[in-house]
Design a protein around this motif. Sequence first.
Motif, mmCIF file in Angstrom:
data_model
loop_
_atom_site.group_PDB
_atom_site.id
_atom_site.type_symbol
_atom_site.label_atom_id
_atom_site.label_comp_id
_atom_site.label_asym_id
_atom_site.label_seq_id
_atom_site.Cartn_x
_atom_site.Cartn_y
_atom_site.Cartn_z
ATOM 1 N N UNK A 180 -19.799 13.695 0.521
ATOM 2 C CA UNK A 180 -19.003 14.791 1.074
ATOM 3 C C UNK A 180 -19.380 15.093 2.518
ATOM 4 N N UNK A 181 -20.383 14.396 3.032
ATOM 5 C CA UNK A 181 -20.823 14.630 4.401
ATOM 6 C C UNK A 181 -19.914 13.913 5.388
ATOM 7 N N UNK A 182 -19.590 12.660 5.090
ATOM 8 C CA UNK A 182 -18.833 11.842 6.019
ATOM 9 C C UNK A 182 -17.376 11.754 5.579
ATOM 10 N N UNK A 183 -16.495 12.436 6.273
ATOM 11 C CA UNK A 183 -15.077 12.436 5.933
ATOM 12 C C UNK A 183 -14.263 11.600 6.905
ATOM 13 N N UNK A 184 -14.943 10.699 7.614
ATOM 14 C CA UNK A 184 -14.273 9.853 8.599
ATOM 15 C C UNK A 184 -13.682 8.619 7.918
ATOM 16 N N UNK A 185 -12.440 8.310 8.267
ATOM 17 C CA UNK A 185 -11.759 7.134 7.723
ATOM 18 C C UNK A 185 -10.957 6.457 8.826
ATOM 19 N N UNK A 186 -10.548 5.224 8.561
ATOM 20 C CA UNK A 186 -9.593 4.540 9.433
ATOM 21 C C UNK A 186 -8.298 4.399 8.635
ATOM 22 N N UNK A 187 -7.289 3.886 9.274
ATOM 23 C CA UNK A 187 -5.961 3.843 8.660
ATOM 24 C C UNK A 187 -5.932 3.150 7.303
ATOM 25 N N UNK A 188 -6.683 2.056 7.170
ATOM 26 C CA UNK A 188 -6.642 1.316 5.906
ATOM 27 C C UNK A 188 -7.135 2.160 4.740
ATOM 28 N N UNK A 189 -8.213 2.894 4.934
ATOM 29 C CA UNK A 189 -8.744 3.742 3.865
ATOM 30 C C UNK A 189 -7.811 4.908 3.568
ATOM 31 N N UNK A 190 -7.338 5.560 4.607
ATOM 32 C CA UNK A 190 -6.458 6.712 4.415
ATOM 33 C C UNK A 190 -5.158 6.309 3.730
ATOM 34 N N UNK A 191 -4.584 5.184 4.142
ATOM 35 C CA UNK A 191 -3.324 4.768 3.533
ATOM 36 C C UNK A 191 -3.519 4.333 2.091
ATOM 37 N N UNK A 192 -4.669 3.792 1.765
ATOM 38 C CA UNK A 192 -4.957 3.403 0.387
ATOM 39 C C UNK A 192 -5.066 4.631 -0.515
ATOM 40 N N UNK A 193 -5.730 5.661 -0.044
ATOM 41 C CA UNK A 193 -5.838 6.906 -0.808
ATOM 42 C C UNK A 193 -4.458 7.546 -0.956
ATOM 43 N N UNK A 194 -3.688 7.549 0.131
ATOM 44 C CA UNK A 194 -2.333 8.097 0.103
ATOM 45 C C UNK A 194 -1.479 7.363 -0.926
ATOM 46 N N UNK A 195 -1.549 6.040 -0.928
ATOM 47 C CA UNK A 195 -0.778 5.239 -1.886
ATOM 48 C C UNK A 195 -1.203 5.522 -3.319
ATOM 49 N N UNK A 196 -2.492 5.718 -3.544
ATOM 50 C CA UNK A 196 -2.988 6.044 -4.880
ATOM 51 C C UNK A 196 -2.378 7.343 -5.382
ATOM 52 N N UNK A 197 -2.354 8.352 -4.523
ATOM 53 C CA UNK A 197 -1.795 9.651 -4.915
ATOM 54 C C UNK A 197 -0.293 9.540 -5.155
ATOM 55 N N UNK A 198 0.422 8.871 -4.268
ATOM 56 C CA UNK A 198 1.867 8.713 -4.454
ATOM 57 C C UNK A 198 2.165 7.964 -5.747
ATOM 58 N N UNK A 199 1.356 6.983 -6.072
ATOM 59 C CA UNK A 199 1.544 6.236 -7.316
ATOM 60 C C UNK A 199 1.363 7.166 -8.520
ATOM 61 N N UNK A 200 0.364 8.017 -8.477
ATOM 62 C CA UNK A 200 0.128 8.954 -9.580
ATOM 63 C C UNK A 200 1.254 9.977 -9.710
ATOM 64 N N UNK A 201 1.962 10.235 -8.613
ATOM 65 C CA UNK A 201 3.107 11.145 -8.626
ATOM 66 C C UNK A 201 4.409 10.399 -8.936
ATOM 67 N N UNK A 202 4.315 9.101 -9.194
ATOM 68 C CA UNK A 202 5.484 8.244 -9.459
ATOM 69 C C UNK A 202 6.466 8.243 -8.304
ATOM 70 N N UNK A 203 5.925 8.236 -7.085
ATOM 71 C CA UNK A 203 6.747 8.146 -5.886
ATOM 72 C C UNK A 203 6.629 6.729 -5.360
ATOM 73 N N UNK A 204 7.763 6.061 -5.262
ATOM 74 C CA UNK A 204 7.787 4.664 -4.795
ATOM 75 C C UNK A 204 8.213 4.578 -3.358
#
Length: 87
Positions: free
Chosen positions: A63-87
């Motif tokens: 929880x200390x390091x919240x720094x990401x680059x685009x690849x990590x952020x987009x992967x997390x975003x895609x995971x959440x959208x998938x769980x929401x059944x958003x294609x």
Amino acid sequence: MKKKIIKEILNDPKLKEFNQIEQARYVYIKLGEYFVYDTRFYTGAKTMKQQIYTRKHEDINDTIDNRVVCTSASSIYATILDKLNIK
């Protein structure tokens, strides 16, 4: 950290008020509140850049390091959208 963030976003009662496009936008904005772009990716040494680039979103556990680059952020975003059944 990643699982906690995903859980918090998915359990946000505001999501139920939105259509899918609004949900996708809301999730995108919420992720921006949790993460910041890792400027070391473009200012650091070659070894630092490689270490950052190859960091997978599964490795974001502290929880200390919240720094990401685009690849990590987009992967997390895609995971959440998938769980929401958003294609």
